[in-house]
Design an enzyme around this catalytic site. Structure first.
Site, short mmCIF file in Angstrom:
data_model
loop_
_atom_site.label_atom_id
_atom_site.label_comp_id
_atom_site.label_asym_id
_atom_site.label_seq_id
_atom_site.Cartn_x
_atom_site.Cartn_y
_atom_site.Cartn_z
N HIS A 1 7.42 -30.95 10.49
CA HIS A 1 6.80 -29.66 10.15
C HIS A 1 5.75 -29.83 9.06
O HIS A 1 4.73 -29.14 9.05
CB HIS A 1 7.88 -28.66 9.74
CG HIS A 1 8.91 -28.47 10.79
ND1 HIS A 1 8.61 -27.94 12.03
CD2 HIS A 1 10.22 -28.80 10.83
CE1 HIS A 1 9.70 -27.92 12.78
NE2 HIS A 1 10.69 -28.45 12.08
N HIS B 1 10.29 -23.93 9.08
CA HIS B 1 9.26 -24.65 9.84
C HIS B 1 7.84 -24.46 9.29
O HIS B 1 7.00 -25.33 9.49
CB HIS B 1 9.27 -24.21 11.31
CG HIS B 1 10.43 -24.75 12.08
ND1 HIS B 1 10.50 -24.73 13.46
CD2 HIS B 1 11.59 -25.36 11.66
CE1 HIS B 1 11.64 -25.28 13.87
NE2 HIS B 1 12.32 -25.67 12.80
N CYS C 1 2.95 -3.35 3.99
CA CYS C 1 2.13 -2.19 4.33
C CYS C 1 2.88 -1.49 5.46
O CYS C 1 4.07 -1.75 5.66
CB CYS C 1 0.69 -2.59 4.69
SG CYS C 1 0.50 -3.69 6.10
N GLY C 2 2.22 -0.60 6.19
CA GLY C 2 2.94 0.15 7.22
C GLY C 2 3.52 -0.75 8.30
O GLY C 2 4.72 -0.72 8.59
N THR C 3 2.66 -1.58 8.88
CA THR C 3 3.11 -2.50 9.93
C THR C 3 3.29 -3.92 9.43
O THR C 3 3.95 -4.72 10.10
CB THR C 3 2.06 -2.56 11.06
OG1 THR C 3 0.81 -2.97 10.48
CG2 THR C 3 1.90 -1.20 11.74
N ASP D 1 0.86 -1.18 0.00
CA ASP D 1 0.00 0.00 0.00
C ASP D 1 0.89 1.23 0.00
O ASP D 1 2.12 1.14 -0.12
CB ASP D 1 -1.01 -0.04 1.16
CG ASP D 1 -0.39 0.21 2.53
OD1 ASP D 1 0.86 0.34 2.62
OD2 ASP D 1 -1.14 0.29 3.51
C1 RB5 Z 1 -1.99 2.64 6.46
O1 RB5 Z 1 -2.04 3.84 7.13
C2 RB5 Z 1 -1.76 1.49 7.44
O2 RB5 Z 1 -2.88 1.31 8.23
C3 RB5 Z 1 -1.40 0.23 6.70
O3 RB5 Z 1 -0.26 0.47 5.93
C4 RB5 Z 1 -1.08 -0.98 7.54
O4 RB5 Z 1 -0.13 -0.71 8.50
C5 RB5 Z 1 -2.24 -1.72 8.08
O5 RB5 Z 1 -2.11 -2.75 8.74
#
Ligand code: RB5
Length: 153
Positions: free
Chosen positions: A133, A98, A65-67, A8
């Protein structure tokens, strides 16, 4: 092996770095976006990557994505997808050894580009160990999915 990659807006820069790295390695890679830092909804991209891996159109996928959390949640709803959020090298190696992970997920706001490229390298180059596994992965078929009521509870 044919790879599919997606992100994203929060990880657009990292996705571009990783795509360039994969091409440099000689991997065949399909990029399903995002194609800029303009805001997009991560499930739209996560679905494309996970559907392609689930259907066998790609050997493995990489999502960012961000996280990394949202992409992991989306991808793991697809049959035959084992998406692993790996923001460190140990997880990257173990998710292959695994768990035979077929989608790597990275948090672009957590991991710097240099570490992320090394995570990708380790993840691509580490083999599944099989044996006990594989037996555990076979049990995934017994885990009820979200459309199935678990009557054992
Ligand atoms: C976008 O702001 C953020 O929410 C997305 O990149 C992600 O981290 C969602 O899990």
């Amino acid at each position: 092996m044919k790879l599919v990659i997606g992100c994203d807006h929060a990880a657009f820069g990292l996705k571009e770095r990783i795509k360039a790295y994969l091409i440099e390695r000689g991997d065949e890679v399909e990029d399903v976006g995002a194609f800029s830092e303009a805001s997009v909804d991560y499930p739209q991209i996560g679905m494309q990557v996970a559907a392609g891996v689930s259907a066998g159109r790609y050997g493995r996928g990489i999502l960012m994505c961000g996280t990394g959390l949202g992409m992991s949640m989306v991808a793991n709803r697809f049959a035959h997808v084992r998406a692993a959020l790996c923001n460190d090298l140990f997880s990257a190696a173990m998710s292959r050894r695994h768990n035979d992970a077929n989608i790597l997920v990275i948090g672009g706001r957590i991991v710097g580009d240099v570490l992320a490229l090394e995570i990708v390298r380790v993840w691509l180059e580490t083999s599944f160990e099989g044996g006990r596994h594989q037996r555990r992965l076979d049990l995934f078929d017994e885990v009820p999915d979200c459309n199935c009521v678990d009557r054992r509870a």
